[in-house]
Design an enzyme around this catalytic site. Structure first.
Site, mmCIF file in Angstrom:
data_model
loop_
_atom_site.group_PDB
_atom_site.id
_atom_site.type_symbol
_atom_site.label_atom_id
_atom_site.label_comp_id
_atom_site.label_asym_id
_atom_site.label_seq_id
_atom_site.Cartn_x
_atom_site.Cartn_y
_atom_site.Cartn_z
ATOM 1 N N GLY A 253 0.799 -1.212 0.000
ATOM 2 C CA GLY A 253 0.000 0.000 0.000
ATOM 3 C C GLY A 253 0.837 1.269 0.000
ATOM 4 C CG ASP A 254 3.478 4.316 1.440
ATOM 5 O OD1 ASP A 254 4.102 4.894 0.533
ATOM 6 O OD2 ASP A 254 3.004 4.929 2.411
#
Ligand SMILES: *[C@@H]1O[C@H](CO)[C@@H](O)[C@H](O)[C@H]1NC(C)=O
Ligand SMILES: *[C@@H]1O[C@H](CO)[C@@H](O)[C@H](O)[C@H]1NC(C)=O
Ligand SMILES: *[C@@H]1O[C@H](CO)[C@@H](O)[C@H](O)[C@H]1NC(C)=O
Ligand SMILES: *[C@@H]1O[C@H](CO)[C@@H](O)[C@H](O)[C@H]1NC(C)=O
Ligand SMILES: *[C@@H]1O[C@H](CO)[C@@H](O)[C@H](O)[C@H]1NC(C)=O
Length: 473
Positions: A253-254
């Protein structure tokens, strides 16, 4: 004879002598053998089960890990030691490693991070950050932690470390956190580190965080977290020297790899750069973030990063530099070659106004120096915007060199594929034609953005073949 597991090579049945009242008892003793490559092999091996470990997924093993590691610390100055985690689901709180030590996971071993807050010690903020990222006070110690160590290895046969992050992500979204979320693996102030052949699932926040450390190999790691999970960066070398990240597959997610060195006035004061970093054969999927990010916390400086053979699919950007006035520090001598990018918003991005300050005490005159950024041999397809380069006024980003790059734009691409401001540099053989601040110097300049000739010191480090066996009772 029945095989206990595929990792079992020898099986002995030992008839134990009868006890006082005459009945006899049979105990099975199983020897498991394993081989792996490591920076160092160990003279002593023990199993978590020797220390009361229970791999049922519900019993806490925090005390078993602590007892095992404390027992094995006896061997630090006597050949080193290795803790074998057998097949099973091992629930545990955070625990700390020691020097001259290997944590070895069986391929069917799963470490499960406890959700009992009392099993997570709280540490002070990192000195180069001044505060925690989620909350200003302390931070929960990472799931697997180590500080002031030398010669430490975390490896396995692709065994699993599961942070059970959903619990933490929910607390983060509900703003219920008293302290900053734990990372999955963090080693601080340490030298000679290997993290290899593991699967990391659902970290509460960043996955692998070597900080204030040197001589580091991260190899063969699979990192998986939902693409919408908050701050689940893959690998974050932070104020570290001489690092090799190789053969990793990251869905998160990053940012897949985020190179850092401290935040604003705290990072400037601490002053530890990240330098001599190689990233090779990385595959990244991260729809809302970068394949490789430099910053945004870069106040101690980032220098001599070499990334090659990088593949990204459905990722927001290829390489992204994030900084701001107030950060100070530098990002220089960055080299990237052979990237294959599929379905991206931006192939390249540089942002000079990525604010996100630690607090209001930063010095707005502390301007970062961004210089010597080299990209070559890049093929991208289905890209919305080729590049967005935004330096800082009165502080242009200089020495940008882009050669032999072909960016295929998507059907719904922006009319203007390049946006450039406050930057200086050149290009050679780049499609679509770049902005006027990056003039095309002609095909003979294609080698202008080459890698340095001399290898990094970490490249001469060769792994040894280690063979171990352990009795499982
Ligand atoms: C460590 O384990 C060994 C073998 O089980 C045992 O002999 C020794 O007493 C233990 N040491 C400590 C400090 O627990
Ligand atoms: C670890 O090393 C750092 C830097 O040398 C030092 O400041 C710190 O006090 C050490 N911490 C411990 C627990 O020894
Ligand atoms: C390790 O396990 C993950 C998750 O099951 C898998 O996707 C990956 O291919 C495995 N890697 C290796 C080298 O076996
Ligand atoms: C340009 O990049 C492509 C793709 O990486 C590569 O195959 C080719 O050899 C490069 N050309 C030169 C002149 O280096
Ligand atoms: C191209 O990118 C768009 C998103 O910008 C995506 O919806 C589409 O599926 C991609 N097409 C291909 C062929 O990968």
């Amino acid at each position: 004879m029945k095989m206990i597991s595929r990792a079992t090579f020898a099986l002995f049945i030992v008839a134990m002598l009868s006890s006082g009242i005459g009945e006899s008892r049979k105990t099975k003793i199983v020897t498991t053998s394993f081989e792996y490559n490591a920076i160092n092999c160990r003279a002593h091996t023990a199993s978590l089960t020797d220390f009361g470990g229970v791999g049922d997924g519900t019993t806490s093993n925090t005390k078993a890990f602590q007892a095992a590691i404390s027992n094995l610390s006896e061997y630090s100055s006597n050949g080193g030691s290795e803790l074998y985690v057998p097949a099973g689901k091992w629930l545990t709180g955070s625990f700390s490693l020691i020097s001259h030590f290997t944590l070895y996971l069986d391929k069917d071993a799963v470490l499960l991070a406890s959700q009992d807050m009392s099993e997570w010690p709280v540490l002070s903020p990192l000195p180069s950050y001044g505060r925690g990222r989620d909350a200003p006070a302390g931070r929960y110690q990472s799931f697997i932690f180590g500080t002031n160590l030398t010669d430490v290895i975390i490896t396995g046969q692709n065994g699993t470390i599961d942070g059970q992050g959903a619990f933490w992500w929910q607390q983060f979204h509900r703003k219920k956190l008293k302290y900053t979320r734990p990372y999955l693996i963090e080693l601080m102030f340490s030298d000679n580190i290997q993290i290899s052949s593991l699967t990391l699932l659902n970290s509460p926040s960043w996955n692998v965080h070597p900080v204030y450390s040197s001589n580091i190999i991260v190899q063969g790691i699979t990192i998986i977290a939902p693409v919408s999970s908050p701050n689940t960066d893959g690998i974050n070398p932070d104020s570290c020297t001489n690092i090799r990240i190789e053969d990793c597959y990251i869905v998160s997610g990053d940012d897949c790899v985020a190179v850092k060195s401290g935040w604003d006035e705290y990072g400037i004061k601490f002053g530890w750069p990240t330098k001599q970093l190689a990233i090779r054969r990385l595959t990244c999927i991260s729809p809302y973030s970068a394949t490789i990010a430099l910053g945004s916390e870069m106040s101690g400086g980032i220098q001599d990063v070499r990334a090659e053979d990088i593949t990204a699919i459905q990722t927001e950007s290829g390489v992204r530099i994030k900084t701001a006035a107030g950060r100070g520090g530098f990002v220089k001598d960055i080299y990237v070659k052979r990237m294959n990018l599929h379905t991206m918003k931006w192939a390249f991005k540089m942002t000079g106004d990525y604010n996100s300050h630690a607090d209001s005490h930063y010095d707005p005159n502390a301007l970062p120096e961004i210089k010597g950024i080299n990209y070559r041999d890049v093929v991208a397809e289905n890209v919305t915007i080729a590049a967005r380069f935004e330096g800082i006024s009165n502080d242009p980003f200089t020495g940008i060199c882009i050669a032999n790059v072909t960016i295929g734009l998507s059907a719904k691409a922006k009319k203007q594929p390049w946006t450039c401001a406050d930057i200086e540099g050149m290009t050679s053989g780049v499609t679509p034609p770049p902005c006027s601040l990056l003039p095309d110097q002609g095909p003979e300049k294609i080698s202008a953005c080459d890698f340095p000739q001399e290898p990094l010191p970490i490249d001469s480090l060769e792994l040894k073949k280690c063979a171990s066996s352990v009795l499982l009772s």
